[in-house]
Design an enzyme around this catalytic site. Structure first.
Site, PDB file in Angstrom:
ATOM      1  N   LYS A 145       0.909  -1.236  -0.035  1.00 45.17           N
ATOM      2  CA  LYS A 145       0.034  -0.178   0.121  1.00 45.17           C
ATOM      3  C   LYS A 145       0.877   1.385   0.036  1.00 45.17           C
ATOM      4  O   LYS A 145       1.950   1.161   0.608  1.00 45.17           O
ATOM      5  CB  LYS A 145      -0.733   0.066   1.181  1.00 45.17           C
ATOM      6  CG  LYS A 145      -1.894   0.936   0.971  1.00 45.17           C
ATOM      7  CD  LYS A 145      -2.697   0.904   2.474  1.00 45.17           C
ATOM      8  CE  LYS A 145      -4.105   1.966   2.604  1.00 45.17           C
ATOM      9  NZ  LYS A 145      -4.705   1.850   3.740  1.00 45.17           N
ATOM     10  N   SER A 149      -9.744   1.962   2.659  1.00 46.87           N
ATOM     11  CA  SER A 149      -8.966   2.849   1.970  1.00 46.87           C
ATOM     12  C   SER A 149      -8.015   1.749   1.045  1.00 46.87           C
ATOM     13  O   SER A 149      -7.385   2.220   0.193  1.00 46.87           O
ATOM     14  CB  SER A 149      -8.171   3.733   2.685  1.00 46.87           C
ATOM     15  OG  SER A 149      -7.286   3.046   3.643  1.00 46.87           O
ATOM     16  N   SER A 204     -10.073  -0.431   6.880  1.00 44.99           N
ATOM     17  CA  SER A 204      -9.338  -0.207   5.770  1.00 44.99           C
ATOM     18  C   SER A 204      -8.766  -1.318   4.923  1.00 44.99           C
ATOM     19  O   SER A 204      -8.334  -1.446   3.707  1.00 44.99           O
ATOM     20  CB  SER A 204      -8.315   0.975   5.626  1.00 44.99           C
ATOM     21  OG  SER A 204      -9.030   2.197   5.603  1.00 44.99           O
TER      22      SER A 204
END
Lengths: 496, 476
Positions: free
Chosen positions: A80, A155, A179
Site C-alpha cells: 500500500k 482505503s 481499511s
C-alpha cells in the site's frame, strides 16, 4: 492446483511449493504478473507505481542467491502506498507527497525483503487512508474487478483489487477503521487486521496512530498466516509494538471448529444491512456450527457509539499527524505566484501548499480533528470519545470471557457505485460501521469471502477475536474457507 | 515604589545525554548544520519516536534535587503549532501530568536572609531546531532538534529582578552539581523566559503580566526585568493598562519590545502522544535515584563551615562549583590546613586558571597531590611563599607538576645551615660598618645583611633561616 500456465492466479503457498520443486522460476512468475498487470490494470487501476526494471533485477538477484531462501522466497507482494519503501515513491495517494522517496524502509518491508519477498509495486489508496471507496486518491479511483463501475472499498482499495484481479499474489494494507477488511470483503479476498501492537507501524505513514495497523490481503487464509508469520513481532523502533512471542500461525490451520464458541452480536444484524449480506452471513454461521462450533446471540451495547467515537479520535490524531506536510522539507511546495498577497511569506507557503496539496476529504478530516482538539472543546469531544472508547473495549472484554470469537458481516452492503457516496460523507462513513469497533478496541479481526449477491458482488464475513489471539481467528477462518469455494472464484474484470 | 513586583521564571535546560530524546542522533553542540539528524528527528513521514530512558534519569535527579514530588505515571503529549524549526509541526512535551511538581529552591536575598521559591512543575520535552535568517531566505539547522529539554517552572514567588538573578544562579549551581546539564546560556543549554507583573503594594490581586523572551544571560534577565519594572510602573502610574503579551529583550538597546499579544497566542491543541506508551515509575526507581544524588551546594557549604571551619564567605566561593569543592576536599584529605588551601584556591589558583582560559578546575592538569606537595615545600622551607606563587602560575600554564619545575630550575631554597652560616659570615665581614650599626642599636640594619645574603644566592637562601643565623651571630 490451478492452471500452472497462469502462475499469477496462484497463492503464495502454492508458488512456494512450485519454486521449491523448481517447477517455476521467479523471473517467469514475475513476467506472468507483469503481463497480467499490463492486461488488466488499465481497467482496475490498482497500482500507482510498478518499477519493472528493478523488479526484473531483483528477481535475478533472488535466483542467484538460493542460499538466502526465506519464508517468502520469490513471492510477489503489493505494498500500500502509505508504507515506506526506501528510494521508491511513497505518496499516500496525495499530491502533497509528490516526489517523496523515503530514505528508509518500513519495518514490514525490511521483514518481507529479509524473507526473500519481491515487492511488486505500490497500491492505490484513499488519500492518507481517508475513505472507504479508494476514490479520494490523487491518482483517481481504483475499480472493483468484480464490477468496474463499482468501488473496490477502501482505503486499501488498490491492495484488495490487485489481489482480486490476480495482478499480484498478495498485498499489505493498513487498517485504521476497516481499511483492510472492508475492501477485502468488497473485492472477495481475505483481509486481516492484527491486534494493535502486533505488527510494527514504523514506516507506515500515520493516519491515526492509536488505531493504525498493517496487515495482509491475500487470496486465501493460509497466505494471510504466512504473511503474518513474517510481519508480526516486536520492533524496538515502534514503542507501541508488543513484546509478545509470535507463534507459527500456519500450525493453527485445521479443518474443524470443535469447541469454538462464537458470539453473534445483535447490534450487527439490524435494519440497514443488505438483505443478501445478512443471508450470506447467517449461512456462514450455520456452516461454522456444522464444523463443530457453537454460537449464541450476544450484545455489544456500545456499538452504536463506535462511528461517532471514531470520527472524533481518528481525525484528531490525523490533524496532528498531517501537520508535518508543510512544504518545508519534502513533498509538494506550492509555487508562490501571488505577489500581491499581503500574507507573510511563511504563512503563505503553508496556506497555499496545504490548500493545493491536500484533497477535499483530507481537508475535511483536518478541520474536524483540529476542531475537536481545540481549547474549550477538548473535554467535550476528544476526552469524551476516549472514555466511550474504553466502554467499547469493555464490551469486548466482557464477551470474550465466554466466547472465543465474534462473527458479523464485514460491511453492511456490497460494493457501491463509483461516485455514489463521494459527496455524502456521512453515508460513506457508515460503510465502516461494523469494522471500526475492532480498531477502537485494538483487537484482531479478519474478513473472508462468504458468498455473492445476485449481481455477482462478493460478500465478506468478519471474525473478531481476543487481543493477540490471531491464531484463533485464522483457525476459524481457515476451517470455514476450506468448507466453501468462495475464495476460488475469479472476477471477469468487466463492467457489471 | 508603590507596587509589588511579581515574577515567575520558566527555565529550559538542555540535558547532557549523549543522544537525543527520541532518536539516536548525537547532541554535540556546534557541528556543521544538519549533520546530526535522522528521519526521526527530522519528522519524516512514517517514522516513530522511541524514548531515551537516559533522559528520565537526568530529569528525575533534577526533580528530586529540587524537592519535587515525582509523578508515578509518565506520559507525553503533543503540543501543536506550525513553525519551520519544528519539523513535525508539533512538539512532544508533557502537559497535564508533568514529570514532577511542588518543589522548592532556597536563595539568599539582599537583606541576608534566605527565601524559598516554590517550583510549580518540571517536565520533559524535545528541543526545536534553529533558524538562520539570511537576506533572501531563512535556513533551518535541525542539529538541536530533539535534544532533550527539562522545563522548570517557578511559582510567581520572585519579587525583584535581583531575586530572579539569584534564583537562576542557585538553580544553575544545583544543576551543575547534578551534572545533568552544562547550563551554558550562551550556547543555549539553559534558556529562560520570565513572566512579570506589578500590583499595588499589599494587594492580593495579581496585575496583568508580560512574558519576556530572548534573554541570553543571567545579567540580561535581571536587566530585562528591571526594564519591565520601570516600563510597567510608568504605565500604571499614568493610569494606563499593561497589555498581556510576549516581549523580546533587545540586548543592544536594553529595552523590551512587543512580539505578540494574547489574541495572537497559539491554541496548542494538546493531546496525549499516541506514538509513545505511558509508563509507571516505581518507588524503587525513585529511591535509587534519590540515594544516588550527590551532596548539594547548600549542604556542602554548611558542612564546610561547621566541620571544616571555613568562613561563610570562603565556603560560598569554594562550593559555588562542584569541581572546585571536589578539588578542595581532595586537597584537605592530604593536608590539614583547610584555610590555607582555601586561600590558595580562591586566590592564586583561580587567577592562574583564568589566565590559562580554563573554565573549571577540573580542566586543569594539576591534581590535588601535586598542589599539596607544593604547599608542603613551603612548610618545610624548601621554597618560599613568593616562589610558590610563580611556580603555581607556571605549573598551571604549562601543565607541569610544581616539584618538577622546582628541581628543573634549581629553585630549591638553600636551607643548609653550615652553608648559610658561611654566607652570613662572609656578608658580615664585607659589611663591618653595618654590623657595627646594628650592635649600636639600629636593629633595622639586619634587613640589609639579609638582602646581601639573598643577592649572593640569587634569592634561593631561606630568608627565615638567614635571619635566625644572622641574629645569633650579631648578638652572640
Amino acid at each position: 492446483m490451478k492452471d500452472p500456465k497462469k502462475p499469477y492466479t496462484l497463492t503464495a503457498h502454492q508458488i512456494s511449493n512450485l519454486i521449491r520443486e523448481k517447477k517455476i522460476s521467479i523471473s517467469a512468475l514475475l513476467d506472468s504478473l507483469l503481463k497480467r498487470i499490463d492486461d488488466v490494470d488499465k481497467r482496475v487501476k490498482g497500482f500507482v507505481s510498478v518499477d519493472k526494471k528493478s523488479l526484473k533485477e531483483r528477481a535475478k538477484d533472488l535466483e542467484s542467491e538460493p542460499k538466502s531462501v526465506g519464508k517468502l522466497y520469490g513471492i510477489p507482494v503489493t505494498i500500500k502506498d502509505n508504507i515506506c519503501v526506501e528510494g521508491e515513491p511513497t505518496t499516500c495517494g496525495s499530491k502533497i507527497l509528490a516526489g517523496f522517496r523515503p530514505p528508509y524502509n518500513a519495518t514490514v518491508v525490511e521483514r518481507l525483503r529479509g524473507e526473500g519477498a519481491l515487492l511488486l509495486g505500490k497500491a492505490n489508496m484513499d488519500e492518507f487512508a481517508f475513505g472507504s471507496s479508494c476514490e479520494t486518491s490523487c491518482y483517481g479511483p481504483t475499480h472493483n474487478p468484480w464490477d468496474l463501475d463499482r468501488i473496490p472499498g477502501g482505503s486499501s482499495g488498490g491492495s484488495a483489487a490487485t489481489v482480486a484481479a490476480d495482478e499480484t499474489i498478495c498485498a499489505l494494507g493498513s487498517d485504521t477503521g476497516g481499511s483492510i477488511r472492508q475492501p477485502a470483503a468488497l473485492c472477495g479476498v481475505v483481509g486481516f487486521k492484527p491486534t494493535y501492537g502486533r505488527v510494527s507501524r514504523y514506516g507506515l505513514i500515520a493516519f491515526a496512530s492509536s488505531l493504525d495497523q498493517i496487515g495482509p490481503l491475500t487470496k486465501d487464509v493460509r497466505d494471510s498466516a504466512l504473511l503474518l508469520n513474517v510481519i508480526a513481532g516486536f520492533d524496538p523502533k515502534d514503542s507501541t509494538s508488543a513484546e509478545i512471542d509470535v507463534p507459527d500461525y500456519t500450525t493453527f490451520l485445521s479443518k474443524d471448529l470443535k469447541g469454538l464458541r462464537i458470539g453473534i452480536p445483535k447490534e450487527y444484524f439490524v435494519k440497514g444491512v443488505d438483505k443478501e449480506v445478512n443471508e450470506a452471513v447467517w449461512k456462514s454461521i450455520k456452516k461454522m456450527k456444522n464444523l463443530g462450533a457453537t454460537y449464541e446471540e450476544i450484545s455489544l451495547p456500545h456499538t452504536k457509539y463506535a462511528v461517532a467515537t471514531y470520527y472524533i479520535v481518528a481525525p484528531a490524531e490525523a490533524s496532528s499527524n498531517l501537520e508535518r506536510f508543510d512544504g518545508v522539507q519534502y513533498g509538494y511546495r506550492s509555487p508562490e505566484k501571488d505577489k500581491t498577497d499581503s500574507t507573510p511569506p511563511l504563512l503563505r507557503m503553508y496556506n497555499s501548499t496545504r490548500r493545493d496539496g491536500f484533497g477535499a476529504e483530507a481537508k475535511r478530516r483536518i478541520i474536524l480533528g483540529t476542531y475537536s482538539l481545540s481549547s474549550g472543546y477538548y473535554d467535550a469531544y476528544y476526552l469524551k470519545a476516549q472514555k466511550v472508547r474504553t466502554r467499547i473495549k469493555e464490551d469486548f472484554d466482557r464477551v470474550f470471557k465466554d466466547y472465543d470469537c465474534i462473527v458479523t458481516p464485514t460491511s453492511p452492503t456490497p460494493a457501491f457505485k463509483l461516485g455514489e457516496r463521494l459527496d455524502d460523507p456521512l453515508n460513506m462513513y457508515l460503510s465502516d460501521i461494523f469494522t471500526i469497533s475492532a480498531n477502537l478496541a485494538g483487537i484482531p479481526a479478519i474478513s473472508i469471502p462468504c458468498g455473492f449477491t445476485s449481481k455477482g458482488l462478493p460478500i465478506g464475513l468478519q471474525i473478531i477475536g481476543k487481543p493477540f489471539e490471531e491464531a484463533t481467528l485464522l483457525r476459524a477462518a481457515y476451517a470455514y474457507e476450506q468448507s466453501t469455494e468462495w475464495h476460488l472464484m475469479k472476477p471477469e474484470i468487466k463492467r457489471g | 515604589m508603590k507596587y509589588d513586583i511579581v515574577i515567575g521564571l520558566e527555565v529550559h535546560l538542555q540535558l547532557n545525554t549523549k543522544t537525543k530524546i527520541f532518536c539516536g542522533c548525537s547532541t554535540t553542540f556546534g557541528n556543521s548544520p544538519n549533520s546530526q539528524t535522522c528521519p526521526v528527528c527530522l519528522g519524516f513521514p512514517g517514522v516513530l519516536p522511541v524514548f531515551n530512558k537516559g533522559v528520565l534519569d537526568l530529569s528525575l535527579r533534577s526533580a528530586l534535587a529540587l524537592g519535587c514530588t515525582v509523578s508515578k505515571f509518565i506520559k507525553f503529549d503533543r503540543k501543536n503549532y506550525f513553525y519551520p524549526d519544528l519539523p513535525k509541526n508539533f512538539q512532544i512535551s508533557q502537559y497535564d501530568l508533568p514529570l514532577a511538581k511542588d518543589g522548592l529552591l532556597e536563595i539568599d536575598v539582599e537583606d541576608g536572609s534566605r527565601k524559598r521559591i516554590r517550583i510549580r512543575r518540571v517536565h520533559m520535552e524535545e528541543d526545536a531546531g534553529k533558524l538562520v535568517h539570511e537576506k533572501e531566505a531563512s535556513l533551518v539547522d535541525f542539529n538541536r532538534c530533539g535534544t532533550p529539554l527539562l522545563e522548570i517552572v517557578s511559582e510567581p514567588d520572585i519579587n525583584s529582578p535581583e531575586e530572579a538573578y539569584r534564583y537562576l544562579t542557585a538553580l544553575k549551581e544545583i544543576l551543575r552539581y547534578l551534572e545533568v546539564s552544562d547550563c551554558n546560556m550562551e550556547e543555549g543549554s539553559l534558556r529562560c523566559d520570565a513572566n512579570i507583573s506589578l500590583k499595588p503594594k499589599g494587594s492580593e490581586e495579581l496585575g496583568t503580566k508580560a512574558e519576556v523572551k530572548n534573554v541570553n544571560s543571567f545579567k540580561a534577565v535581571r536587566g530585562a526585568l528591571s526594564y519591565e519594572v520601570q516600563r510597567q510602573e510608568e504605565l500604571l502610574s499614568n493610569s494606563e493598562r499593561v497589555v498581556q503579551e510576549t516581549r523580546l529583550w533587545d540586548p543592544d538597546k536594553e529595552v523590551t519590545v512587543s512580539m505578540r499579544s494574547k489574541e495572537e497566542a497559539h491554541d496548542y491543541r494538546y493531546f496525549p502522544e499516541p506514538d509513545l506508551v505511558p509508563f509507571v515509575i516505581t518507588d524503587k526507581t525513585i529511591q535509587e535515584v534519590r540515594s544516588a544524588l550527590p551532596e548539594l551546594p547548600q549542604a556542602k557549604r554548611a558542612r564546610f563551615i561547621k566541620e571544616i571551619g571555613l568562613s561563610e564567605y570562603d565556603a560560598g566561593v569554594i562550593t559555588s562549583e562542584k569541581e572546585m569543592a571536589d578539588y578542595f576536599e581532595g586537597c584537605i584529605k592530604l593536608y590539614d590546613k583547610p584555610k590555607v588551601v582555601a586561600n590558595w584556591l580562591m586566590g592564586d589558583f583561580t587567577a592562574a586558571l583564568k589566565e590559562k582560559g580554563l573554565e573549571s578546575i577540573s580542566q586543569c592538569e594539576m591534581d590535588p597531590a601535586d598542589f599539596i606537595g607544593m604547599l608542603k615545600m613551603i612548610d618545610d622551607g624548601s621554597i618560599s611563599g613568593k616562589m610558590a606563587k610563580s611556580i603555581l602560575a607556571e605549573a598551571i600554564q604549562e601543565g607541569k607538576a610544581p616539584k618538577d619545575l622546582v628541581s628543573a630550575k634549581g629553585l630549591t631554597q638553600i636551607s643548609d645551615k653550615p652553608q648559610l652560616e658561611d654566607l652570613v659570615g662572609k656578608a658580615m665581614e664585607e659589611n663591618g660598618e653595618v654590623v657595627e650599626e646594628y650592635r649600636r642599636g639600629k636593629k633595622g640594619a639586619i634587613a640589609y645583611l639579609v638582602g646581601q645574603v639573598m643577592q649572593k644566592t640569587k634569592g634561593k637562601a631561606n630568608p627565615k633561616l638567614v635571619n635566625e643565623i644572622l641574629r645569633k651571630k650579631l648578638e652572640g
